[in-house]
Scaffold this motif. Structure first.
Motif, short mmCIF file in Angstrom:
data_model
loop_
_atom_site.label_atom_id
_atom_site.label_comp_id
_atom_site.label_asym_id
_atom_site.label_seq_id
_atom_site.Cartn_x
_atom_site.Cartn_y
_atom_site.Cartn_z
N THR A 204 -2.25 3.89 19.63
CA THR A 204 -1.51 5.11 19.30
C THR A 204 -1.99 6.20 20.23
OG1 THR A 204 -3.15 5.66 17.60
CG2 THR A 204 -1.15 4.58 16.86
N ASP A 207 -2.32 13.02 19.93
CA ASP A 207 -1.55 14.25 19.76
C ASP A 207 -2.50 15.44 19.72
OD1 ASP A 207 1.02 13.49 19.90
OD2 ASP A 207 1.40 13.38 17.75
N ARG A 208 -1.94 16.62 19.88
CA ARG A 208 -2.79 17.81 19.83
C ARG A 208 -2.05 18.96 19.17
NH1 ARG A 208 -2.84 19.84 26.17
NH2 ARG A 208 -0.69 20.66 26.19
N ASN A 209 -2.81 19.82 18.54
CA ASN A 209 -2.29 21.06 17.96
C ASN A 209 -3.18 22.20 18.41
OD1 ASN A 209 -0.08 20.09 16.50
ND2 ASN A 209 -1.36 19.52 14.74
N TYR A 237 -7.42 23.13 21.85
CA TYR A 237 -6.60 22.23 21.04
C TYR A 237 -7.48 21.36 20.15
CZ TYR A 237 -2.85 23.36 24.34
OH TYR A 237 -1.92 24.02 25.10
N TYR A 239 -7.46 17.53 18.80
CA TYR A 239 -6.83 16.25 19.13
C TYR A 239 -6.95 15.29 17.95
CZ TYR A 239 -6.92 18.04 23.89
OH TYR A 239 -6.74 18.81 25.00
N SER A 242 -1.79 10.19 16.94
CA SER A 242 -0.39 10.41 16.56
C SER A 242 0.07 9.27 15.65
CB SER A 242 0.49 10.48 17.80
OG SER A 242 0.62 9.18 18.37
N GLU A 243 1.26 9.40 15.14
CA GLU A 243 1.82 8.33 14.31
C GLU A 243 2.65 7.36 15.14
OE1 GLU A 243 3.99 10.06 11.12
OE2 GLU A 243 2.24 11.05 10.23
N ARG A 244 2.75 7.63 16.43
CA ARG A 244 3.52 6.74 17.30
C ARG A 244 2.67 5.53 17.68
NH1 ARG A 244 3.76 11.58 19.71
NH2 ARG A 244 2.75 10.82 21.60
#
Length: 446
Positions: A204, A207-209, A237, A239, A242-244
């Motif tokens: 997977t 992702d980051r926010n 960010y 990290y 992700s759900e992908r």
């Protein structure tokens, strides 16, 4: 370099998605879209194929007239996979056609999706993977990893475990329709395609926010501001997994073949499994071709090395033979000179100056040389010096470390009864032959 007309390319891009048409020309979908724009060929708008599938109205503009006739012919130079063989390309087509036949004979299931436990019950080889990943603990970034014998290499987020195992089970079931078999190895699980193992992993992406500072971090920022430190004391960010999901093929780097397949908003990875399987088949054929090339290269190198050793051994034998006969020629030349000297002394004899001792020595020396170059002594001397005159039979092993004794013509004492010969000195040979005078025989060293 393929050449097509505008009408042909227009028909192709409106029959299939751009990315699939582009693959036929070994270019990207973006590259094909630019070519169409340059040659004034309209292309389907975004979402065209989804709308068409759901029978919604779509716009299909006709092919316009050309403003420049020089654009009528299109030359497409592929940039991807330029060196792929025909067999690699055909492997993809074979899988696609076979899957299409299977799809016609089967009815798609609308039932609920299987859980990981249900999936591993159908595909038991995934049991070790499921056990290992469930025992794994998240690392600092929140990923859980699995590896080991018979375990598909995984690095995924905990929420994706169930779906990931079910996805692998679905993929292996699809591979089974082609006769492809998963096989456990020491450091993982591979898919064997026509006796070629293809390694892969399930991952997977990260992702980051934007990081939201905590009260403690804000307080630290206030302290830093007093010292004119403008840098924020927190990361930009956060990290997290992700759900992908992504299937990554760990083979044939730099081959030009696609190696990573991931979820997209419009198309989850489950719907891409036929395309993934096509890529696996291509990688297997590509790996087999490279393996055969390497084996052929190794065979050619081994054969070249064998021939080099043969040449080297032959040259060494030739050198040894030449050294032997140079020694023989040297003795023949010496004997010939002594014979000429003896003939001269005999023809020019003078009673006032008797040369009996000189003539006696010459005759003895000539006898010595005659013995040295006699067939019997030459044969034994050659064998003692390991001079080979017969070439080795085909298939005889080559010893690169064979030792060749120095070439020398020797005197021999031959025992015919025992079939043996012993090397002796010149003096011993003279004594054995009775060629030593009584005075010399009685001589003692000072």
């Amino acid at each position: 370099m393929p050449t097509v007309s505008r009408a042909e390319l227009y028909e192709q891009v409106w029959k299939r998605p751009l990315i699939k048409v582009a693959a036929d020309y070994n270019i990207t979908g973006t590259g094909l879209k630019k070519i169409c724009a340059r040659h004034e060929i309209p292309t389907p708008e975004r979402g065209y194929w989804a709308k068409l599938q759901h029978r919604k109205p779509v716009r299909h503009p006709p092919l316009p007239d050309l403003s420049d006739e020089r654009l009528a012919k299109i030359h497409i130079m592929g940039a991807i996979n330029p060196d792929l063989s025909k067999e690699v390309t055909e492997a993809k087509t074979r899988v696609r056609e076979k899957l299409a036949e299977i799809a016609k004979e089967t009815t798609p299931s609308d039932g609920p999706k299987k859980t990981a436990d249900e999936a591993t019950a159908d595909v038991t080889i995934l049991s070790a993977t499921l056990r290992t990943i469930r025992k794994a603990r998240p690392d600092g970034e929140g990923f859980v990893s699995a590896k080991g014998r018979g375990v598909v290499p995984l690095r995924i987020g905990p929420p994706a475990i169930e779906r990931g195992i079910a996805l692998l089970a679905q993929f292996f079931s699809l591979a089974g329709t082609q006769g492809y078999i998963p096989k456990a190895i020491d450091d993982g699980l591979v898919l064997v395609i026509d006796d070629e193992p293809v390694t892969f992993a399930l991952e997977t992406p990260v992702d980051r926010n934007p990081h939201q500072p905590t009260p403690a971090e804000l307080k630290e920022q206030e302290r830093n501001a007093r010292w004119n430190m403008a840098r924020e004391p927190w990361p930009k960010y956060d990290y997290f997994p992700s759900e992908r999901l992504s299937i990554v093929i760990h083979a044939n780097a730099y081959s030009g073949l696609r190696r990573k397949f991931s979820d997209r908003r419009s198309k989850p990875l489950e719907q891409k499994l036929p395309t993934v399987l096509e890529a696996f088949a291509q990688h297997a054929v590509f790996a087999k071709e490279r393996r055969l090339e390497q084996e052929e290269g190794a065979r050619q190198f081994k054969e070249a090395e064998r021939l080099r050793q043969l040449e080297e051994a032959f040259d060494a034998r030739e050198k040894h033979r030449i050294e032997f006969f140079e020694a023989v020629h040297q003795r023949i030349a010496e004997r010939q000179k002594l014979v000429e000297i003896l003939a001269h002394l005999n023809s020019a004899a003078d009673p006032k100056f008797p040369n009996a001792e000189m003539i006696g020595w010459l005759r003895r020396r000539i006898d010595q040389l005659s013995a040295l170059i006699s067939p019997a002594f030459l044969n034994i001397s050659a064998r003692a010096a390991k001079v080979e005159f017969a070439e080795r039979p085909k298939g005889t092993g080559i010893d690169p470390y064979v030792y060749h004794p120095p070439v020398s013509l020797q005197y021999w004492s031959i025992d015919d009864a025992a079939g043996q010969a012993r090397s002796i000195s010149a003096l011993q040979w003279i004594k054995n032959g009775g060629l030593l005078s009584s005075a010399e025989n009685d001589e003692r060293p000072d």
